[in-house]
Design an enzyme around this catalytic site. Structure first.
Site, PDB file in Angstrom:
ATOM      1  CG  ASN A 197       6.046   2.382   3.421  1.00  0.00           C
ATOM      2  OD1 ASN A 197       6.196   1.190   3.177  1.00  0.00           O
ATOM      3  ND2 ASN A 197       5.910   2.839   4.661  1.00  0.00           N
ATOM      4  N   PRO A 198       5.857   1.955  -0.516  1.00  0.00           N
ATOM      5  CG  PRO A 198       6.839   2.735  -2.497  1.00  0.00           C
ATOM      6  CD  PRO A 198       6.531   3.156  -1.082  1.00  0.00           C
ATOM      7  CE1 TYR A 199       9.918  -4.382   3.663  1.00  0.00           C
ATOM      8  CE2 TYR A 199       9.140  -3.008   5.480  1.00  0.00           C
ATOM      9  CZ  TYR A 199       9.686  -4.194   5.021  1.00  0.00           C
ATOM     10  OH  TYR A 199       9.990  -5.189   5.907  1.00  0.00           O
ATOM     11  N   GLY A 200       5.674  -1.481   2.430  1.00  0.00           N
ATOM     12  CA  GLY A 200       4.485  -2.089   3.019  1.00  0.00           C
ATOM     13  C   GLY A 200       3.519  -2.610   1.975  1.00  0.00           C
ATOM     14  CE  LYS A 203       8.652  -8.080   3.438  1.00  0.00           C
ATOM     15  NZ  LYS A 203       9.180  -9.457   3.541  1.00  0.00           N
TER      16      LYS A 203
END
Length: 393
Positions: A197-200, A203
């Site tokens: 996902n874009p969050y991971g 990061k």
């Protein structure tokens, strides 16, 4: 009730409150001490005093980290734009630590490179704890560009400012989401990073930038990849208070408490067909007190020219259904549960192998009783019905 209208009223009231808060912030910044000794102290290095910049220090985890640092006699500067944080948390810290030169708050957006550079120029930082980030998996799938900008681009701004002003120590708040959905459990630091996902992904990009940059400098870097954070300050001074408009994206603990207080009609569990024992997601729930302990240990053990990467978790996975039952017991409320389809970008099972941080930093999670952590958090929630107040008040 007209939810849209109510939200507009809250947003309008929020803007007024933010304006008043900012006025108070600037007054506070210029009245730390009548003889300006505090300003002088913050703008110069002092032997025996470590000055830590805590980005996102008005947020849930960042405020708890700032509290721990202040208790341990660190000098702390919080930088936050209050988009996700709470000025109320900062006020609690200011009341607990009113001594001149010990704590300051600066309202700023890390996306503003000029403002960030000015902050570094005017303050003698010894280290940075970089928490500031948007951090909801579901939201990241809906607003990917926002996440890459807020997480990855802003981390680059911080690194450039650190380089320009010779700040040599960075403790970076990362996440288990960088691993994606590994083939094997538990997750070790050598587990391949394949975020889904874009969050991971944002990061992981930040981690890569930090590691690449560290190879050309003598920086001391610690990257902490932590799992699902719960709990609150055991003494009841701080808690988790996400902005109302973020409830649909928030952590399961916040949703459980909202359901227990009747703010929402019940708890929505997304996904019951995962390949787990009871069909719901399995997560490693880490108490925020243990998490900030890990950050302080990481800071104390950061070494020039070295990059330390550590998982921060309990090493035990608990299903969402288990979590809900623990929340019911902690609150004493028979929370209504609605089971829905999966949330985009989620993964079935994630829990850590924390042996590396145990062996190298002598850190072990102490608050591992799920119900106990939720009971502590629930006590704060019951005495703070509106969080720290309406929005940032």
């Amino acid at each position: 009730m007209d939810i849209v209208s109510a939200n507009r009223k809250r947003n309008f009231a929020g803007r007024i409150l933010v304006a008043s808060v900012l006025t108070g912030v600037f007054i506070f910044m210029f009245t730390l001490s009548p003889d300006s000794n505090s300003t002088k102290a913050i703008s110069r290095h002092e032997p025996g005093v470590t000055h830590v910049l805590v980005t996102g220090g008005a947020g849930y985890i960042g405020s708890h980290a700032a509290l721990r640092l202040l208790k341990d006699s660190y000098r702390v500067t919080i930088v936050d734009n209050l988009s996700r944080g709470n000025m109320g948390a900062v006020k609690v810290l200011q009341e607990l630590f009113p001594q001149p030169g010990q704590l300051q708050f600066i309202y700023a957006d890390l996306g503003d490179a000029k403002a960030v550079n000015k902050i570094f120029a005017e303050n003698a930082f010894d280290a940075v704890m970089h928490f500031a980030a948007v951090a909801y998996v579901g939201e990241s799938t809906l607003e990917p560009l926002r996440y890459y900008h807020n997480i990855t681009s802003n981390t680059l701004v911080i690194l450039e400012a650190m380089a320009a002003h010779k700040v040599k120590t960075l403790i970076y708040s990362s996440t288990c989401a960088t691993y994606g959905e590994p083939d094997k459990m538990p997750i070790t630091e050598s587990t391949p990073q394949k975020p889904i996902n874009p969050y991971g992904k944002a990061k992981k990009m930040s981690e890569d930038i930090i590691i690449d940059f560290s190879k050309t400098t003598n920086m001391a870097v610690m990257i902490l990849r932590y799992f699902n954070v719960i709990g609150s300050d055991p003494e009841g001074r701080l808690g988790e208070a996400p902005h109302p408009e973020l409830r649909d994206h928030g952590r399961i603990s916040g949703a459980c408490f909202d359901a227990a207080r009747g703010i929402i009609p019940g708890l929505k569990v997304r996904g019951t067909d995962y390949n787990t024992a009871d069909g719901t997601c399995v997560r490693d729930y880490i108490d925020v007190t243990d998490l900030v302990d890990a950050h302080v240990l990481a800071l104390a053990n950061a070494k020039p020219g070295k990059v330390g990467i550590y998982n921060v978790g309990t090493g035990k996975g608990r299903s969402v259904k288990e979590f809900v039952e623990a929340c019911k017991k902690a609150t004493g409320v028979n929370i209504k549960v609605e089971y829905l389809s999966r949330r985009p970008g989620d993964y079935a099972e994630v829990f850590s192998d924390p042996s590396k941080i145990r062996d190298e930093l002598n850190w072990t999670a102490r608050f591992t009783d799920l119900q106990g952590s939720l009971q502590i958090a629930w006590r704060w929630q019951k005495t703070h019905i509106n969080g720290y107040g309406s929005h940032n008040n």
